[in-house]
Scaffold this motif. Structure first.
Motif, PDB file in Angstrom:
ATOM      1  N   LEU A 184      98.020  28.469 -16.532  1.00  0.00           N
ATOM      2  CA  LEU A 184      99.059  27.991 -15.626  1.00  0.00           C
ATOM      3  C   LEU A 184      98.729  26.557 -15.234  1.00  0.00           C
ATOM      4  CD1 LEU A 184      99.400  31.071 -13.220  1.00  0.00           C
ATOM      5  CD2 LEU A 184     100.733  30.589 -15.273  1.00  0.00           C
ATOM      6  N   ALA A 185      99.655  25.661 -15.453  1.00  0.00           N
ATOM      7  CA  ALA A 185      99.482  24.260 -15.063  1.00  0.00           C
ATOM      8  C   ALA A 185     100.622  23.880 -14.134  1.00  0.00           C
ATOM      9  CB  ALA A 185      99.465  23.342 -16.286  1.00  0.00           C
ATOM     10  N   GLY A 186     100.335  23.020 -13.190  1.00  0.00           N
ATOM     11  CA  GLY A 186     101.377  22.595 -12.258  1.00  0.00           C
ATOM     12  C   GLY A 186     100.790  21.824 -11.103  1.00  0.00           C
ATOM     13  N   THR A 187     101.646  21.119 -10.388  1.00  0.00           N
ATOM     14  CA  THR A 187     101.199  20.314  -9.256  1.00  0.00           C
ATOM     15  C   THR A 187     100.817  21.212  -8.091  1.00  0.00           C
ATOM     16  OG1 THR A 187     103.487  20.093  -8.502  1.00  0.00           O
ATOM     17  CG2 THR A 187     102.638  18.372  -9.953  1.00  0.00           C
ATOM     18  N   ALA A 188     100.278  20.603  -7.042  1.00  0.00           N
ATOM     19  CA  ALA A 188      99.871  21.354  -5.857  1.00  0.00           C
ATOM     20  C   ALA A 188     101.081  22.024  -5.216  1.00  0.00           C
ATOM     21  CB  ALA A 188      99.195  20.415  -4.861  1.00  0.00           C
ATOM     22  N   GLY A 189     100.918  23.290  -4.837  1.00  0.00           N
ATOM     23  CA  GLY A 189     101.974  23.996  -4.142  1.00  0.00           C
ATOM     24  C   GLY A 189     102.950  24.731  -5.029  1.00  0.00           C
ATOM     25  N   THR A 190     102.678  24.844  -6.304  1.00  0.00           N
ATOM     26  CA  THR A 190     103.597  25.545  -7.207  1.00  0.00           C
ATOM     27  C   THR A 190     103.343  27.046  -7.239  1.00  0.00           C
ATOM     28  OG1 THR A 190     102.112  24.929  -9.031  1.00  0.00           O
ATOM     29  CG2 THR A 190     104.075  23.585  -8.706  1.00  0.00           C
ATOM     30  N   GLY A 191     102.320  27.527  -6.529  1.00  0.00           N
ATOM     31  CA  GLY A 191     102.105  28.968  -6.404  1.00  0.00           C
ATOM     32  C   GLY A 191     101.180  29.572  -7.438  1.00  0.00           C
ATOM     33  N   LYS A 192     100.350  28.780  -8.080  1.00  0.00           N
ATOM     34  CA  LYS A 192      99.488  29.295  -9.147  1.00  0.00           C
ATOM     35  C   LYS A 192      98.509  30.346  -8.616  1.00  0.00           C
ATOM     36  CE  LYS A 192      97.905  25.190 -10.108  1.00  0.00           C
ATOM     37  NZ  LYS A 192      98.691  24.378  -9.162  1.00  0.00           N
ATOM     38  N   THR A 193      97.740  29.990  -7.576  1.00  0.00           N
ATOM     39  CA  THR A 193      96.719  30.890  -7.057  1.00  0.00           C
ATOM     40  C   THR A 193      97.340  32.122  -6.413  1.00  0.00           C
ATOM     41  OG1 THR A 193      95.317  28.955  -6.635  1.00  0.00           O
ATOM     42  CG2 THR A 193      94.684  31.019  -5.593  1.00  0.00           C
ATOM     43  N   THR A 216     104.083  25.862 -17.647  1.00  0.00           N
ATOM     44  CA  THR A 216     103.905  24.726 -16.740  1.00  0.00           C
ATOM     45  C   THR A 216     104.895  24.870 -15.590  1.00  0.00           C
ATOM     46  OG1 THR A 216     103.182  23.271 -18.534  1.00  0.00           O
ATOM     47  CG2 THR A 216     103.979  22.216 -16.526  1.00  0.00           C
ATOM     48  N   LEU A 217     104.369  24.988 -14.384  1.00  0.00           N
ATOM     49  CA  LEU A 217     105.201  25.156 -13.198  1.00  0.00           C
ATOM     50  C   LEU A 217     105.669  23.784 -12.733  1.00  0.00           C
ATOM     51  CD1 LEU A 217     102.905  27.756 -11.430  1.00  0.00           C
ATOM     52  CD2 LEU A 217     104.997  28.224 -12.692  1.00  0.00           C
TER      53      LEU A 217
END
Length: 574
Positions: free
Chosen positions: A384-393, A557-558
């Motif tokens: 999972l790749a994406g900027t901060a705050g995209t909900g990955k964790t 990619t989020l």
């Protein structure tokens, strides 16, 4: 069974309203990193991927004039002595289940005569296999490089291990048959058939002439003097300095010398080329393919077998979507590619409250794609790749808790991350392994607090406390430093901040997986803190590119942040 020109209402029950998003692409502009000074190299080196600094045809005729090895004035005349025993050279291992070669390996090579590359010390400590990455070109090592390599070989750091491996490679080349330190040693004498050039050591002195502003005693300046002397001696042959040090490359160009960065560690030339994991179907997709598409129902999913020019561009487990005003939307995943046909399977709608995972519902299209990968038992590796705050964790933890506590699919959750500081290091931390990792796991605590509230509901204070204890009992925090030799069986492994991992570290973690284990790698390529790592050479980029198209791996990619309007604006504006 033939399919009508448009999918049925049941087949496309995921409506456009259920997946609203602004569809703005993630900003993945390349980061420029200033490199540390030569004598403070504590950075983690990066394993090579596949690009040679110079590309030319291998069958080009090499100039008949041999390269004469020379030495600098500062050299005391000491010849190369190796302290380590001769060992076999191991080529860079491929990631498990590699399915495709990086784009750089397929790039067309330039034509021209072979060059003479002078390697800086940091190149060998960055990638000990760099000696064999220059194809038909020759390599020259100044004596000061060997001295510096000897000074960095002690210790247990990654840099020290690379220095020792480079020394063993040099020892094997020096002991090979037909090796002549003065006239050159064939680089393919130890089994590296791609390296058809020769390695030259510095064995003779040469009068160096550098501007008075450059002190003669400094190692960088001695290497620059050797490069300049070789250029005059072998003119018109190209002599190129290869260094990871930006300032040294700047000084070399100021002196009129050719200098290049070592490019072999980059999986991709540009972060924008990273495989996104999803693709929009063209607006005329149903008009062109509606009459040839086959469909059938199996359980709660509808399957479509498609053909046509779009099939060669698809990958296994890639998500496709069709959105058009006035027409039913389609969201599906590629589950089979056979010849000129591909099979698409509709997704489960995690946007709806009835499909909530541990009380969490997805808020946009990409999050729904990610949750389908995280909850699929047939997918063993998810990135999972994406900027901060995209909900990955949050999504990874929610999916893990559901499959560990409710479905009993895995026995426990193991979480780790790269311990790279944003600012100054706070020093040694007391306690056990898990207690030492505690300060690095603030994101875990924040998300667990949110998940415990959502699951506890109206259970009261005692109920929430019991839920927290149950959750924490099934989550283990481990350090990456002690991963070698371990095997995780039936575990749900989360690797956070994976953008700070080198390809070698990424391979070490992924190969820990045993039967029944699922690994999730998450990261933001715009927040790389490890020295010498870029978007193109990060371990996360490496894993995404190598696992692209594997039947049991998936990536998404989020693109849209869901943390808060403040965080979203800060990601774009700052």
């Amino acid at each position: 069974m033939p399919l009508p020109p448009a999918p049925t209402h049941r087949a496309s029950r995921l409506t456009h309203k259920a997946f609203e998003s602004n569809d703005q692409p993630t900003d993945t502009s390349a980061m420029v990193q200033i490199e540390p000074q030569r004598h403070s190299m504590s950075e983690t080196p990066v394993a090579p991927v596949a690009k040679s600094p110079a590309r030319s045809r291998k069958n080009e005729v090499r100039p008949s004039v041999p390269v004469t090895a020379v030495a600098s004035q500062a050299d005391s005349g000491q010849m190369l002595t190796t302290r380590s025993q001769s060992e076999s050279i191991h080529s860079a291992a491929k990631v498990a289940n590699r399915v495709s070669k990086p784009a750089t390996a397929r790039a067309k090579k330039r034509s021209g005569p072979s060059k003479l590359f002078v390697l800086d010390t940091n190149v060998l400590m960055h990638d000990p296999m760099s000696l064999f990455r220059f194809e038909e070109h020759d390599i020259f090592l100044p004596m000061i490089v060997l001295e510096e390599l000897d000074g960095h070989k002690k210790g247990m750091t990654e840099v020290a291990r690379n220095a020792r491996q480079a020394s063993r490679s040099l020892d094997a080349l020096a002991l090979a048959q037909a090796a002549d330190l003065g006239k050159g040693s064939p680089l393919n004498s130890t089994g590296h058939s791609d390296a058809t050039g020769q390695l030259f050591f510095q064995t003779q002195s040469l009068d160096l002439s550098l501007p008075l502003a450059l002190p003669q005693g400094k190692a960088d300046n001695q290497i620059l003097g050797v490069v300049k002397a070789l250029g005059l001696l072998h003119e018109p042959r190209e002599v190129v300095l290869v260094s990871k040090d930006i300032n040294m490359r700047v000084k070399a160009r100021a002196l009129g010398l050719q200098a290049e960065d070592y490019q072999n560690d980059k999986t991709l030339e540009d972060g924008d080329l990273l495989y996104p994991g999803s693709m929009a179907l063209p607006p005329d997709f149903w008009l062109k393919n509606g009459k040839t598409v086959e469909s059938w129902q199996q359980g709660s999913h509808t399957f479509y077998r498609i053909s046509g020019p779009i099939v060669p561009s698809l990958f296994m487990n890639q998500f496709v979507y069709f959105e058009a005003p006035g027409e039913p939307s389609l969201y599906a995943r590629v589950t089979e590619i056979r010849g000129k046909t591909a099979v698409l399977r509709t997704l489960r709608d995690f946007n709806h409250q009835k499909n909530a995972v541990w009380g969490v519902t997805t808020r946009n299209r990409e999050q729904n794609f990610a949750m389908n990968l995280l909850t699929d038992p047939d997918v063993d590796f998810v990135t999972l790749a994406g900027t901060a705050g995209t909900g990955k964790t949050l999504m990874a933890l929610a999916a893990g808790l559901t499959q560990v506590l409710d479905d009993r699919r895995y026995t426990e959750i193991i979480m780790t991350r790269a311990t790279v500081s944003v600012g100054e290091d706070i020093g040694f931390l007391p306690g056990t392994e898990e207690e030492k990792m505690g300060p690095w796991m603030g994101a875990l605590d924040d998300n667990l607090e949110f998940l415990a509230k959502g699951d506890g509901g109206n259970a009261g204070e005692w109920g929430r406390a019991a839920t927290n204890e149950l959750i924490k009992s099934r989550i283990k925090i481990k350090s990456m430093n002690f991963m070698r030799g371990r095997t995780f069986m039936n575990k749900y492994v989360i690797i956070d901040e994976a953008q700070n991992l080198t390809p070698k570290q990424m391979k070490t973690l992924i190969t820990r997986a045993g039967p029944g284990t699922k690994i999730i790698c998450m990261g933001n390529l715009a927040q790389i803190d490890t020295p010498y790592l870029t978007e193109g050479s990060s371990g996360l980029t490496y894993a995404v590119d190598r696992f692209k198209g594997w039947a049991h791996g998936g990536h998404i990619t989020l693109a849209r942040g869901e943390r808060s309007r403040l965080a979203d604006f800060a990601s774009e504006a700052l």
